[in-house]
Design a protein around this motif. Structure first.
Motif, PDB file in Angstrom:
ATOM      1  N   THR A 213       1.191  -0.818   0.239  1.00 49.64           N
ATOM      2  CA  THR A 213      -0.290   0.367   0.074  1.00 49.64           C
ATOM      3  C   THR A 213       0.804   1.118   0.226  1.00 49.64           C
ATOM      4  O   THR A 213       1.228   2.315  -0.490  1.00 49.64           O
TER       5      THR A 213
ATOM      6  N   ASP B  78       1.300   6.928  -6.632  1.00 47.11           N
ATOM      7  CA  ASP B  78       0.314   7.511  -7.228  1.00 47.11           C
ATOM      8  C   ASP B  78       0.939   9.047  -6.968  1.00 47.11           C
ATOM      9  O   ASP B  78       0.385   9.808  -8.027  1.00 47.11           O
TER      10      ASP B  78
ATOM     11  N   GLN C 159      -5.023   6.726  -8.636  1.00 42.38           N
ATOM     12  CA  GLN C 159      -6.309   6.710  -7.874  1.00 42.38           C
ATOM     13  C   GLN C 159      -7.555   6.986  -9.170  1.00 42.38           C
ATOM     14  O   GLN C 159      -8.975   5.879  -8.518  1.00 42.38           O
TER      15      GLN C 159
ATOM     16  N   ASP D 139      -9.264  -2.781   1.707  1.00 42.80           N
ATOM     17  CA  ASP D 139      -9.102  -1.469   2.727  1.00 42.80           C
ATOM     18  C   ASP D 139      -7.726  -1.271   2.430  1.00 42.80           C
ATOM     19  O   ASP D 139      -8.096   0.146   2.725  1.00 42.80           O
TER      20      ASP D 139
ATOM     21  N   ARG E 252      -8.739   1.641  -0.413  1.00 42.54           N
ATOM     22  CA  ARG E 252      -9.496   2.744   0.298  1.00 42.54           C
ATOM     23  C   ARG E 252      -8.374   3.654   0.963  1.00 42.54           C
ATOM     24  O   ARG E 252      -8.599   4.889   0.773  1.00 42.54           O
ATOM     25  N   LYS E 253      -7.281   3.375   1.452  1.00 38.32           N
ATOM     26  CA  LYS E 253      -6.159   4.174   2.142  1.00 38.32           C
ATOM     27  C   LYS E 253      -5.939   4.781   0.621  1.00 38.32           C
ATOM     28  O   LYS E 253      -4.902   5.656   0.929  1.00 38.32           O
TER      29      LYS E 253
ATOM     30  N   GLN F 230      -7.046   5.867  -2.058  1.00 33.91           N
ATOM     31  CA  GLN F 230      -8.071   6.752  -2.504  1.00 33.91           C
ATOM     32  C   GLN F 230      -8.107   7.663  -1.645  1.00 33.91           C
ATOM     33  O   GLN F 230      -8.558   8.891  -2.332  1.00 33.91           O
ATOM     34  N   LEU F 231      -7.862   7.686   0.192  1.00 35.35           N
ATOM     35  CA  LEU F 231      -7.655   9.013   0.759  1.00 35.35           C
ATOM     36  C   LEU F 231      -7.171   9.598   1.249  1.00 35.35           C
ATOM     37  O   LEU F 231      -7.248  10.529   1.747  1.00 35.35           O
ATOM     38  N   SER F 232      -5.820   9.572   0.300  1.00 34.99           N
ATOM     39  CA  SER F 232      -3.974   9.989   1.143  1.00 34.99           C
ATOM     40  C   SER F 232      -3.908  10.515  -0.218  1.00 34.99           C
ATOM     41  O   SER F 232      -4.402  10.982  -1.496  1.00 34.99           O
ATOM     42  N   GLU F 233      -3.117  11.938   0.357  1.00 34.04           N
ATOM     43  CA  GLU F 233      -2.925  12.777  -0.423  1.00 34.04           C
ATOM     44  C   GLU F 233      -0.774  12.228  -1.145  1.00 34.04           C
ATOM     45  O   GLU F 233      -0.967  13.270  -1.724  1.00 34.04           O
TER      46      GLU F 233
END
Length: 513
Positions: A458, A465, A473, A490, A493-494, A496-499
């Protein structure tokens, strides 16, 4: 009693009879030591009888008379103490067998245990006599004794084919007693000296070992290499560099042996030298280049223990070798020693199928990427092939190789981020496949290892990304719609939610040192 004095009722140990002949005491010691040094004393009752006679002589002789010497035959003065200690050490030494591994007979351990008792007797005499001596004279008398006693203890202190519980216990007691008598807090203090005005025993020990450390004789006593290695590693900077001329040749000699066990031991000695000798001394007379070529040649041998020792040593040698290299700009950067080693390592990694070697190579790969920084861009294609190949192969319950490869991938992307976007699809597929395989693995991998793999993978997705300016993403959004595995979801999604994750953008500050 004055130092060196003796009882008036007994003849002086150092006195000579008519015509300069040695005294009766000197003759007695000479006869016993001659019997002890004979070949027949190492087997059978002859050796035990000689030890008993020597013990009786030591019991009947005070420390002051021993320090007077045994007359001309023993060299006079404290030399008698050194002769006794050296004879005892030689009597307890293991003999080399045809395979070079040493005599494993219990008789060696028995001899060592008996010798340990006599050495303890000598040390107790020295300790008891200390209050009646002036300190400089007492240290002078003790010096010839200390070297052989230390070598005996170093030979028998650890579990080896020639030691047993009794000999190891005796060696430990002898070493502790020696440190107590010499007022040293540790073996390192004994070797280097506890203060600036007090010379240590390291030069004396090296002098005693030197005859057994040349090309022809270093295998005659199988303990010599272990004693030298352990003694060397007790002395650190700034004391070690003054002995470089005496410690470097034996270390190279041991590392150049045909037995892997000896190669590893020699490389460990060289590594200690690299860590504890200033770079200026290593660069003088081209010593660093000699070390580099000796170590580089070992990388062609498929022995995982040797490869591990060599790579660790080389990683600490690179700053010394590349100290003088400075990129002036304009022309291409010169190829570094680190790059040469990385090229060879990658060549060996690609076809390697043996698990232990794969783990060894993978374990050290992150250090090479950190060392080279932006220069790893020169090796991108080969690194990519190795990384993708290693991520596909199950590595056993610990998954050490794949975890280290994931760490390597993350570092590679951080240092070479401008070149990563064109590899987005290939790397993304490999990481997603790994995450799915680990998440669906029913029982082969322990749960903590699975979690570590998923977390590292991850983290790589986050860096990927960031390198691709958010493209990951967008691609993962479609995957999430069709994925039903909770662990996979899971992880995604980490991302997707990260910058994203920070990159090593200060490439201009990366140097060769």
């Amino acid at each position: 009693m004055e130092p060196g004095g003796a009882r008036a009722s007994a003849p002086q140990a150092g006195s000579c009879g008519p015509g300069g002949r040695p005294s009766a005491l000197g003759q007695a010691f000479s006869r016993v030591l001659s019997r002890l040094s004979g070949q027949e004393s190492r087997r059978g009752p002859a050796g035990s009888a000689a030890l008993r006679d020597l013990g009786a002589l030591l019991d009947a002789t005070e420390w002051e008379r021993l320090c007077d010497g045994g007359g001309a035959a023993a060299g006079g003065g404290p030399a008698l103490l050194g002769a006794v200690a050296e004879a005892l050490r030689s009597h307890a030494a293991p003999a080399a067998e045809p395979d070079g591994r040493g005599d494993e007979s219990p008789a060696v351990a028995e001899r060592a245990a008996a010798v340990g008792l006599l050495l303890m007797k000598l040390l107790r005499k020295a300790e008891a006599a200390k209050p009646s001596w002036a300190l400089p004279a007492w240290r002078t008398a003790l010096r010839p004794l200390a070297g052989p006693v230390y070598l005996f203890a170093a030979t028998h202190r650890l579990e080896q084919p020639w030691t047993g519980p009794s000999s190891r216990e005796a060696a430990g007691e002898v070493l502790a007693s020696l440190l107590r008598v010499t007022e040293c807090g540790s073996v390192a203090g004994f070797l280097r000296g506890e203060s600036e005005d007090e010379p240590g025993s390291f030069p004396v020990i090296l002098g005693l070992l030197q005859p057994d450390l040349d090309k022809e004789s270093w295998k005659n006593n199988p303990a010599t290499k272990h004693v030298f290695s352990w003694t060397l590693q007790q002395v650190t900077r700034p004391w070690l560099n003054q002995h470089l001329e005496k410690i470097l040749p034996p270390s190279l000699l041991i590392s150049d042996d045909y037995q892997t066990e000896n190669k590893v031991l020699g490389v460990q000695c060289l590594h200690h030298i690299v860590l504890n000798v200033p770079a200026a001394d290593l660069l003088q007379y081209n010593r660093a280049q000699v070390l580099y070529h000796a170590l580089f040649n070992h990388l062609y041998l498929p022995e995982h223990g040797l490869i591990q020792a060599v790579l660790l040593c080389l990683l600490d040698l690179f700053p010394v070798l590349e100290k003088a290299l400075q990129w002036q700009g304009g022309a291409a950067r010169p190829t570094t020693h680190c790059e040469e080693v990385l090229q060879l390592v990658l060549t060996h990694m690609e076809p390697e199928h043996r698990i232990l070697l794969r783990r060894t190579y993978a374990r050290n790969l992150p250090a090479f990427v950190k060392r080279l920084g932006i220069l790893t861009v020169r090796h991108m294609k080969r690194l990519e092939r190795v990384i993708l190949g290693y991520l596909e192969v199950y590595d056993g319950p610990e998954e050490e190789a794949r975890l280290k490869i994931l760490e390597t991938l993350k570092l590679l992307m951080q240092y070479t981020w401008p070149r990563i976007s064109c590899r987005l699809v290939v790397l993304l597929k490999a990481l997603l496949k790994l995450i799915c395989d680990v998440a669906r693995d029913p029982n082969l991998t322990p749960e903590p290892v699975k979690n570590a793999l998923l977390e590292e993978a991850t983290g790589c997705l986050l860096v990927l990304d960031h390198c691709s300016q958010g493209q990951v993403q967008g691609l993962l959004a479609r995957v999430l719609q069709s994925c039903e595995d909770k662990k996979v979801v899971d992880c995604l999604r980490k991302v997707q939610l990260s910058e994203g994750a920070p990159l090593q953008r200060d490439v201009g500050s990366v140097s060769l040192s």
